[in-house]
Design a protein around this motif. Structure first.
Motif, PDB file in Angstrom:
ATOM      1  N   ARG A 105       6.672   5.145 -11.029  1.00  0.00           N
ATOM      2  CA  ARG A 105       7.734   4.156 -10.790  1.00  0.00           C
ATOM      3  C   ARG A 105       8.827   4.375 -11.824  1.00  0.00           C
ATOM      4  O   ARG A 105       8.556   4.591 -13.012  1.00  0.00           O
ATOM      5  CB  ARG A 105       7.195   2.733 -10.903  1.00  0.00           C
ATOM      6  CG  ARG A 105       6.036   2.451  -9.981  1.00  0.00           C
ATOM      7  CD  ARG A 105       5.484   1.055 -10.160  1.00  0.00           C
ATOM      8  NE  ARG A 105       6.317   0.066  -9.475  1.00  0.00           N
ATOM      9  CZ  ARG A 105       5.830  -1.099  -9.024  1.00  0.00           C
ATOM     10  NH1 ARG A 105       4.547  -1.407  -9.205  1.00  0.00           N
ATOM     11  NH2 ARG A 105       6.621  -1.946  -8.411  1.00  0.00           N
TER      12      ARG A 105
ATOM     13  N   ASP B 262      13.154  -0.636   3.193  1.00  0.00           N
ATOM     14  CA  ASP B 262      12.477  -1.481   4.170  1.00  0.00           C
ATOM     15  C   ASP B 262      13.407  -1.678   5.362  1.00  0.00           C
ATOM     16  O   ASP B 262      14.363  -2.456   5.282  1.00  0.00           O
ATOM     17  CB  ASP B 262      12.126  -2.825   3.546  1.00  0.00           C
ATOM     18  CG  ASP B 262      11.412  -3.762   4.522  1.00  0.00           C
ATOM     19  OD1 ASP B 262      11.175  -3.340   5.678  1.00  0.00           O
ATOM     20  OD2 ASP B 262      11.103  -4.900   4.132  1.00  0.00           O
TER      21      ASP B 262
ATOM     22  N   ASP C  13      -2.880   0.575  -4.261  1.00  0.00           N
ATOM     23  CA  ASP C  13      -2.518  -0.780  -3.847  1.00  0.00           C
ATOM     24  C   ASP C  13      -1.284  -1.219  -4.636  1.00  0.00           C
ATOM     25  O   ASP C  13      -1.368  -1.971  -5.623  1.00  0.00           O
ATOM     26  CB  ASP C  13      -3.686  -1.734  -4.088  1.00  0.00           C
ATOM     27  CG  ASP C  13      -4.892  -1.363  -3.245  1.00  0.00           C
ATOM     28  OD1 ASP C  13      -4.688  -1.024  -2.059  1.00  0.00           O
ATOM     29  OD2 ASP C  13      -6.025  -1.386  -3.770  1.00  0.00           O
ATOM     30  N   VAL C  14      -0.138  -0.726  -4.203  1.00  0.00           N
ATOM     31  CA  VAL C  14       1.128  -0.984  -4.897  1.00  0.00           C
ATOM     32  C   VAL C  14       2.160  -1.426  -3.874  1.00  0.00           C
ATOM     33  O   VAL C  14       2.255  -0.855  -2.780  1.00  0.00           O
ATOM     34  CB  VAL C  14       1.638   0.286  -5.622  1.00  0.00           C
ATOM     35  CG1 VAL C  14       2.998   0.031  -6.249  1.00  0.00           C
ATOM     36  CG2 VAL C  14       0.642   0.734  -6.667  1.00  0.00           C
ATOM     37  N   ASP C  15       2.911  -2.449  -4.221  1.00  0.00           N
ATOM     38  CA  ASP C  15       4.036  -2.884  -3.390  1.00  0.00           C
ATOM     39  C   ASP C  15       5.332  -2.556  -4.118  1.00  0.00           C
ATOM     40  O   ASP C  15       5.505  -2.923  -5.289  1.00  0.00           O
ATOM     41  CB  ASP C  15       3.963  -4.389  -3.117  1.00  0.00           C
ATOM     42  CG  ASP C  15       2.795  -4.754  -2.213  1.00  0.00           C
ATOM     43  OD1 ASP C  15       2.491  -3.961  -1.304  1.00  0.00           O
ATOM     44  OD2 ASP C  15       2.188  -5.816  -2.431  1.00  0.00           O
ATOM     45  N   LEU C  16       6.232  -1.883  -3.412  1.00  0.00           N
ATOM     46  CA  LEU C  16       7.521  -1.521  -3.996  1.00  0.00           C
ATOM     47  C   LEU C  16       8.612  -2.416  -3.426  1.00  0.00           C
ATOM     48  O   LEU C  16       8.589  -2.773  -2.238  1.00  0.00           O
ATOM     49  CB  LEU C  16       7.843  -0.062  -3.699  1.00  0.00           C
ATOM     50  CG  LEU C  16       6.926   0.980  -4.351  1.00  0.00           C
ATOM     51  CD1 LEU C  16       7.232   2.370  -3.819  1.00  0.00           C
ATOM     52  CD2 LEU C  16       7.082   0.943  -5.866  1.00  0.00           C
ATOM     53  N   ALA C  17       9.569  -2.761  -4.267  1.00  0.00           N
ATOM     54  CA  ALA C  17      10.703  -3.561  -3.820  1.00  0.00           C
ATOM     55  C   ALA C  17      11.735  -2.665  -3.145  1.00  0.00           C
ATOM     56  O   ALA C  17      11.826  -1.462  -3.442  1.00  0.00           O
ATOM     57  CB  ALA C  17      11.325  -4.276  -5.010  1.00  0.00           C
ATOM     58  N   ASP C  18      12.501  -3.242  -2.248  1.00  0.00           N
ATOM     59  CA  ASP C  18      13.535  -2.475  -1.566  1.00  0.00           C
ATOM     60  C   ASP C  18      14.504  -1.885  -2.593  1.00  0.00           C
ATOM     61  O   ASP C  18      15.016  -2.599  -3.458  1.00  0.00           O
ATOM     62  CB  ASP C  18      14.293  -3.377  -0.581  1.00  0.00           C
ATOM     63  CG  ASP C  18      15.165  -2.579   0.368  1.00  0.00           C
ATOM     64  OD1 ASP C  18      14.606  -1.846   1.195  1.00  0.00           O
ATOM     65  OD2 ASP C  18      16.401  -2.681   0.262  1.00  0.00           O
TER      66      ASP C  18
ATOM     67  N   MET D  91       0.844  -1.197   0.000  1.00  0.00           N
ATOM     68  CA  MET D  91       0.000   0.000   0.000  1.00  0.00           C
ATOM     69  C   MET D  91       0.880   1.249   0.000  1.00  0.00           C
ATOM     70  O   MET D  91       1.803   1.375   0.802  1.00  0.00           O
ATOM     71  CB  MET D  91      -0.906   0.010   1.226  1.00  0.00           C
ATOM     72  CG  MET D  91      -1.700   1.277   1.428  1.00  0.00           C
ATOM     73  SD  MET D  91      -3.030   1.502   0.243  1.00  0.00           S
ATOM     74  CE  MET D  91      -4.231   0.319   0.870  1.00  0.00           C
ATOM     75  N   ILE D  92       0.635   2.152  -0.909  1.00  0.00           N
ATOM     76  CA  ILE D  92       1.295   3.452  -0.975  1.00  0.00           C
ATOM     77  C   ILE D  92       0.286   4.509  -0.538  1.00  0.00           C
ATOM     78  O   ILE D  92      -0.880   4.479  -0.952  1.00  0.00           O
ATOM     79  CB  ILE D  92       1.771   3.756  -2.408  1.00  0.00           C
ATOM     80  CG1 ILE D  92       2.974   2.887  -2.757  1.00  0.00           C
ATOM     81  CG2 ILE D  92       2.143   5.223  -2.566  1.00  0.00           C
ATOM     82  CD1 ILE D  92       4.236   3.241  -1.995  1.00  0.00           C
TER      83      ILE D  92
ATOM     84  N   TRP E  86      12.625   3.239  -2.259  1.00  0.00           N
ATOM     85  CA  TRP E  86      11.913   2.522  -1.189  1.00  0.00           C
ATOM     86  C   TRP E  86      12.922   1.833  -0.279  1.00  0.00           C
ATOM     87  O   TRP E  86      13.883   1.222  -0.741  1.00  0.00           O
ATOM     88  CB  TRP E  86      10.966   1.494  -1.787  1.00  0.00           C
ATOM     89  CG  TRP E  86      10.078   0.870  -0.749  1.00  0.00           C
ATOM     90  CD1 TRP E  86      10.236  -0.358  -0.177  1.00  0.00           C
ATOM     91  CD2 TRP E  86       8.916   1.443  -0.165  1.00  0.00           C
ATOM     92  NE1 TRP E  86       9.227  -0.584   0.733  1.00  0.00           N
ATOM     93  CE2 TRP E  86       8.407   0.507   0.768  1.00  0.00           C
ATOM     94  CE3 TRP E  86       8.255   2.657  -0.333  1.00  0.00           C
ATOM     95  CZ2 TRP E  86       7.261   0.754   1.516  1.00  0.00           C
ATOM     96  CZ3 TRP E  86       7.115   2.908   0.408  1.00  0.00           C
ATOM     97  CH2 TRP E  86       6.633   1.969   1.321  1.00  0.00           C
TER      98      TRP E  86
END
Length: 592
Positions: free
Chosen positions: A16, A87, A47-52, A1-2, A85
């Motif tokens: 992106r 984490d 509803d977006v997932d970002l990679a490290d 989630m963004i 991003w």
């Protein structure tokens, strides 16, 4: 989630980017929500997932311009470029056994990552932690590390409060530093700035009303504490350092510049949140305010109407000791030429506690209630401001001979408060610590340099001696020279600081938190004064005159530490006298 708080936008997209930080991979429209993860309207979601490590940013309305995430953790290409991003949970911590350190009885060491070592990085600073342990330090305090425009800066021009400056090593380097500090037994205090934003790279007003219209402080527009989302932005940032980076405390910059008219002050709100987190993680978490107000409300318990912060800086103690050892009485030092200044700050905390301040032209301050423990005041003879905001960034060690530096060391490490050292002070560093910036914008750099010159011209300084903050040599000159610490009087002074820190640990009188346990006296003699500070059975004498001084001591007193050849002799049955050479200090007390 963004998610992002952008109440001023009618449309928000997340862009992106590829690994190069410029090529567009896709743009994702965000949907407006009535309430977000924090109070108030104006939130946008996707509803977006970002990679490290993935690069991204936001586009507001139809501008087409990429803006960093206001809560960005990493800015690999600077504060004007895309966010990356990060984490924090990916790091494997090694400090599970760390139980923290309370501030009471502590010794703080303030440092600036960029000038603490030749490399100017967090990883390089790890290599010097053993030095701090040997010195007797318990808490290492870092000047601000958040994102600023340019490569080198004091840190107070930050515009992205959630980031760690990339040149220092970024957020991963920060995690390694805190982990290493804990392994060495050192608590970490992070200096944070919530009262203003820097002059370059501040895009927050494009997202929402982060700043208060028509209200300014010394550094620019005031932060808008009327907005719940802005208040949460601050409190969440504080908790981020303590939770995600395992930091042990925060130093809150210039809290007198926080304009808050709400019933519950932001400082109380922040202190309550930090105390709740402390209870959850099971270790002490410290909040220290820098304040110009001399107002004990900051450190009074909340049940007594205070904000409940752990401690606050005491400029009054600095001013009294600076005048005592240097003789300088210009500007705000004028009131502290009073012989009773040292007595008052040593026995009740503030010198200005409702008294007239000639520098301000008005009565200033409030008395600290006697039940407030002395360690709640952080006291220092030198710090980044009191050095760096002088015209040439000169330290006491550039103006005083060794004997006076030694007396300063004794006064600093026997203070009723919590002592703090500024990096290099412990060996009398010969390097200055000057005001430096590296603004890439020529017009901003020129304005900064001209403003600095004009400021000191009003005080009578020739502009030729005021360093250009934009000159790279100004930054380079401010780096510590570690080689000198092992030679001559530098080495001698360093050993004195180590001995004093050990004495402070061994003698409970020196960390007694009760003001009533302190008694002070100043005698005018010769061309100076002799200062006496009694802490229970331990007494500190500082002879800042040109002649030996004889002072009565208890019948069982011995010399616990001396900067020169002080002697104790019996004057009659049951009476003893200590003879203190000129320009020296001695600590006396019974043998434990």
């Amino acid at each position: 989630m963004i998610e992002v708080w952008a109440p001023r936008a009618e449309r928000v997209r997340m862009r992106r980017l590829g690994d190069d930080g410029t090529s567009v991979v896709e743009e994702v429209p965000l949907r407006r929500g009535t309430s977000g993860p924090l109070p108030g309207p104006g939130w946008w979601f996707a509803d977006v997932d970002l990679a490290d490590g993935e690069r991204y940013g936001f586009v507001l309305d139809d501008s087409g311009d990429l803006r960093p995430d206001p809560r960005s953790r990493r800015q690999p290409d600077g504060v004007h470029a895309a966010s990356a991003w990060f984490d924090p949970s990916r790091y494997t911590w090694n400090d599970a056994s760390w139980t923290g350190r309370q501030l009471a009885g502590g010794l703080i060491y303030e440092l600036h990552i960029g000038t603490f070592t030749p490399e100017g990085t967090l990883d390089a600073a790890i290599g010097r932690l053993d030095h701090l342990v040997e010195l007797g330090v318990t808490h290492v305090e870092l000047l601000p590390v958040n994102g600023v425009n340019g490569v080198w800066n004091w840190g107070y021009d930050g515009v992205l409060w959630y980031t760690v400056h990339e040149a220092y090593g970024g957020p991963e380097g920060y995690q390694r530093f805190v982990d290493a500090a804990h392994a060495a037994g050192l608590a970490v205090i992070q200096d944070v700035v919530y009262n203003h934003l820097g002059p370059s790279g501040n895009y927050l007003p494009e997202f929402g009303p982060y700043l208060r219209t028509g209200s300014r402080n010394t550094w620019g527009d005031s932060v808008n504490l009327d907005e719940e989302a802005v208040r949460a932005f601050i409190v969440d940032n504080a908790l981020m350092w303590l939770r995600d980076y395992h930091v042990d405390g925060l130093r809150l910059d210039a809290v007198h510049a926080l304009h808050d008219e709400r019933p519950t002050h932001i400082l109380r709100e922040l202190a309550e949140a930090v105390d709740a987190l402390s209870a959850h993680v099971g270790r002490p978490l410290t909040t220290i305010a820098e304040s110009d107000m001399n107002d004990p409300t900051l450190i009074l318990p909340r049940e007594a109407g205070g904000y409940g912060l752990t401690a606050q800086w005491s400029d009054d103690w600095h001013h009294a000791v600076h005048v005592a050892v240097s003789g300088e009485t210009v500007g705000y030092y004028a009131d502290f030429a009073d012989a009773q200044a040292f007595v008052k700050v040593s026995t009740s905390g503030f010198f200005h506690d409702g008294t007239h301040s000639s520098f301000r032209g008005r009565d200033h301050g409030r008395r600290i209630p006697g039940e407030v423990p002395a360690w709640r005041l952080v006291t220092f003879a030198q710090d980044h401001d009191q050095i760096g905001n002088r015209a040439t960034g000169d330290r006491l060690s550039q103006n005083l001979p060794y004997p006076r530096l030694a007396v300063t060391a004794v006064l600093t490490l026997t203070t009723p408060g919590t002592p703090m050292l500024f990096m290099g002070e412990e060996w009398g560093a010969s390097t200055p610590w000057q005001f430096f910036t590296s603004h890439p914008e020529p017009e901003l750099g020129e304005a900064t340099a001209k403003g600095r010159i004009a400021e000191f011209a009003e005080m009578g300084w020739d502009e030729s001696v005021v360093p250009d903050p934009q000159d790279p040599d100004t930054f380079t000159r401010s780096k510590l020279d570690w080689d000198e610490a092992s030679h001559g009087d530098h080495r001698r002074l360093l050993q004195l600081y180590r001995d004093l820190a050990q004495l402070r640990r061994e003698r409970p009188e020196l960390t007694d938190p009760s003001w009533s346990a302190r008694d002070a006296h100043v005698d005018d003699a010769g061309h100076g004064r002799t200062h006496r500070l009694a802490c229970g059975d331990v007494t500190v004498f500082a002879n800042l005159t040109d002649a030996p001084a004889d002072c009565a001591v208890a019948a069982d007193a011995v010399v616990l530490l001396a900067t020169d050849g002080a002697t104790i002799s019996d004057t009659e049955p049951g009476a003893r006298m200590v003879t203190i050479p000129p320009e020296s200090a001695v600590v006396t007390g019974p043998v434990l």
